[in-house]
Design a protein around this motif. Sequence first.
Motif: not given
Length: 203
Positions: A24-34, A131-135
């Motif tokens: 849903s766009g809240h995957d581990w890669q999102h967490i890693e970037r944040v 990235i926001g657009i992709a998510r």
Amino acid sequence: MDFTSEWIRQAEKYVQQELGADASGHDWQHIERVRKWAVKIAERENADVFVCELAALLHDVADVKLNPSKEGGLRKVSGWLEANRVDIAIGQHVMEIISTMSYNGGQNPPMRTLEGKVVQDADRLDALGAIGIARTFAYSGWKGRLIHHPDQAETAIAHFYDKLLRLKDLMNTSYAKELAESRHAFMEAYLEQFYREWDPNVS
Ligand code: ADP
Ligand code: NI
């Protein structure tokens, strides 16, 4: 003894387990970037880097979109903090951050602490730009929604107006405000191009 790097390592493992398969766009890669941006902003703003990194790592474990209820999600995180014997004061600070940082239609009060402001900014930056657009399209597809429909409210394009284009003015720290500018401009250019392609009568 300093347990901070051990807590970070354990939190990484825990979050990878919890969110690893999320689409849903809240995957581990999102967490890693944040997490990386939270550390960078924290250093610039002289915030407590450890609190920011830990809160960034744990921030989406309790997300309502991924849990039956917000309370249930938050209990998971407080259970983890207890089980890993994170200092009470640090644990309370992390819980405060993750329970109040969500966008919630822009209705939540401002974050109380500098660390909260930093983590919220890092999460919001990941909702902007390329990235926001992709998510946004990933999330919309996950929900079974349309890309765009001139008369429908719950499309991916509608989300730009509901939230994404408002975030630039809601950034807390001066460094994140700076970073948000070019991401915002990129989304505006993207939308212009999108409408040009959508309708041959738009120039
Ligand atoms: P927050 O963590 O601030 O509550 P969300 O989890 O609601 O933010 O949103 C994270 C990202 O998920 C958004 O930036 C967007 O990319 C996507 N998203 C959330 N809600 C929607 C929606 N209704 N339509 C499209 N994308 C969405
Ligand atoms: Ni997030």
